[in-house]
Design a protein around this motif. Structure first.
Motif, PDB file in Angstrom:
ATOM      1  N   ASN A   1       0.790  -1.228   0.000  1.00  0.00           N
ATOM      2  CA  ASN A   1       0.000   0.000   0.000  1.00  0.00           C
ATOM      3  C   ASN A   1       0.832   1.293   0.000  1.00  0.00           C
ATOM      4  O   ASN A   1       0.535   2.213  -0.763  1.00  0.00           O
ATOM      5  CB  ASN A   1      -0.982  -0.005   1.176  1.00  0.00           C
TER       6      ASN A   1
ATOM      7  N   PHE B   1      -4.689   6.841  -6.765  1.00  0.00           N
ATOM      8  CA  PHE B   1      -5.766   6.764  -5.777  1.00  0.00           C
ATOM      9  C   PHE B   1      -6.584   5.496  -5.963  1.00  0.00           C
ATOM     10  O   PHE B   1      -6.932   4.828  -4.990  1.00  0.00           O
ATOM     11  CB  PHE B   1      -6.677   7.991  -5.897  1.00  0.00           C
ATOM     12  N   SER B   2      -6.875   5.145  -7.205  1.00  0.00           N
ATOM     13  CA  SER B   2      -7.683   3.948  -7.472  1.00  0.00           C
ATOM     14  C   SER B   2      -6.991   2.681  -6.961  1.00  0.00           C
ATOM     15  O   SER B   2      -7.641   1.762  -6.454  1.00  0.00           O
ATOM     16  CB  SER B   2      -7.969   3.818  -8.974  1.00  0.00           C
TER      17      SER B   2
ATOM     18  N   LYS C   1      -4.730   2.563  -4.416  1.00  0.00           N
ATOM     19  CA  LYS C   1      -4.744   2.592  -2.957  1.00  0.00           C
ATOM     20  C   LYS C   1      -6.126   2.234  -2.410  1.00  0.00           C
ATOM     21  O   LYS C   1      -6.253   1.520  -1.413  1.00  0.00           O
ATOM     22  CB  LYS C   1      -4.329   3.979  -2.459  1.00  0.00           C
ATOM     23  N   LYS C   2      -7.167   2.726  -3.080  1.00  0.00           N
ATOM     24  CA  LYS C   2      -8.525   2.419  -2.657  1.00  0.00           C
ATOM     25  C   LYS C   2      -8.795   0.923  -2.755  1.00  0.00           C
ATOM     26  O   LYS C   2      -9.362   0.316  -1.833  1.00  0.00           O
ATOM     27  CB  LYS C   2      -9.516   3.189  -3.530  1.00  0.00           C
TER      28      LYS C   2
ATOM     29  N   SER D   1      -9.285  -1.727   0.445  1.00  0.00           N
ATOM     30  CA  SER D   1     -10.526  -2.493   0.546  1.00  0.00           C
ATOM     31  C   SER D   1     -10.247  -3.994   0.589  1.00  0.00           C
ATOM     32  O   SER D   1     -10.895  -4.737   1.339  1.00  0.00           O
ATOM     33  CB  SER D   1     -11.439  -2.169  -0.645  1.00  0.00           C
TER      34      SER D   1
END
Length: 310
Positions: A170, A176-177, A179-180, A184
């Motif tokens: 991470n 951003f996509s 890391k998201k 999750s």
């Protein structure tokens, strides 16, 4: 002149602190230089392993019975077998299996999927793993499909490795996509690991039939083996630990494995491959991945025996 002297003094003062802060871990335990796509696709190897073990254990059939296109032409797993589980355990493990299908879908949609590697979840492979963990040949050979406790110990040996991989990955991600997605995925992987550890903790002092070995001893042996294979210190702990490794050094209970600040341990791709290959060498496949993992990171390690950091 005075200012220059002051700066020199500060540098001389900070230098020992910098040296102290340098980790003792060898160079090949550091993160690899790779793209977000490479890193997440590497993690997909572990997702495939978990998918097959959970679905096979609960239902006796793997990914190909549900979403065969997600395998992208990769070979079916070796040793898919329905485990002898009670109703509650089967329901939970079945849910885990469906969750893993969702993980494969999410990875495919975000970065594109890799072909499923050859995966060995046979009783024979688990027997070798547990023999190596305890240091001698168990008689009869360990079979995770034989009963609930053995199956859960088999689960203990798998998802936590993926969890530490996501923790290590991470901070290295750029988008951003990405890391998201990884955050999750990590949430559910951590939940699965917590459920299994919680179940095993309740019966930690019970002996695993027909061996004269407790559940607790098996978890310690598996964690000790993974630390040994990873070559990067303690990043794995059994259900009980010495007081100095417990939360705030105040408990020996260890339902969740975590570092001195109660943070999850990170692992690099190289460490993970050493563990899941069972060889202690990211260049030499075996264990759960007889022909090695797929994706750029795994394949480059396999093709270059001198590669340490990509």
């Amino acid at each position: 002149m005075a200012t220059a002297s002051l700066y020199s003094a500060i540098i001389l003062f900070l230098l020992p602190l910098q040296l102290i802060a340098v980790p003792l871990c060898p160079r090949d335990c550091e993160p690899v230089d790779a793209t977000d796509r490479d890193r997440i696709q590497f993690a997909q190897n572990l997702e495939f392993l978990e998918t097959e073990y959970f679905l096979c254990g609960a239902l006796g059939k793997g990914l190909d019975a549900f979403e065969p296109e997600y395998a992208k032409g990769g070979p079916p797993p070796i040793g898919c077998k329905k485990a002898n589980l009670n109703h509650l355990t089967r329901r939970v493990i079945e849910e885990f299996g469906y969750q893993e299908i969702g993980h494969l879908r999410a990875i495919k949609r975000t970065v594109g999927g890799i072909p499923r590697p050859l995966i060995d979840i046979s009783s024979e492979n688990f027997a070798k793993l547990f023999d190596k963990a305890v240091g001698y040949c168990l008689d009869p050979p360990f079979d995770p499909y034989e009963d609930k406790v053995k199956y859960l110990l088999g689960v203990y040996a798998i998802p936590y490795v993926g969890l530490t991989g996501y923790v290590g990955t991470n901070p290295c991600l750029k988008k951003f996509s990405s890391k998201k997605l990884v955050a999750s995925l990590l949430g559910v992987e951590a939940g699965q690991d917590a459920v299994v550890r919680g179940w095993l903790y309740r019966i930690a002092d019970e002996k695993v039939e027909p061996y004269n070995i407790t559940v607790l001893a098996f978890t310690k042996a598996i964690s000790r083996l993974r630390n040994k294979l990873g070559h990067c210190g303690i990043k794995d702990e059994g259900l009980m630990v010495p007081l100095e490794l417990g939360a705030e050094n105040r408990t020996t209970s260890n339902v969740l494995s975590a570092d001195p600040n109660s943070l999850s341990y990170p692992r690099t791709p190289a460490e993970i491959m050493r563990i899941v290959y069972g060889t202690g060498d990211e260049h030499r496949p075996g264990g759960f991945f007889p022909e090695g993992g797929n994706g750029r990171i795994a394949r480059e390690y396999l093709s270059n025996s001198k590669l340490k950091v990509l």
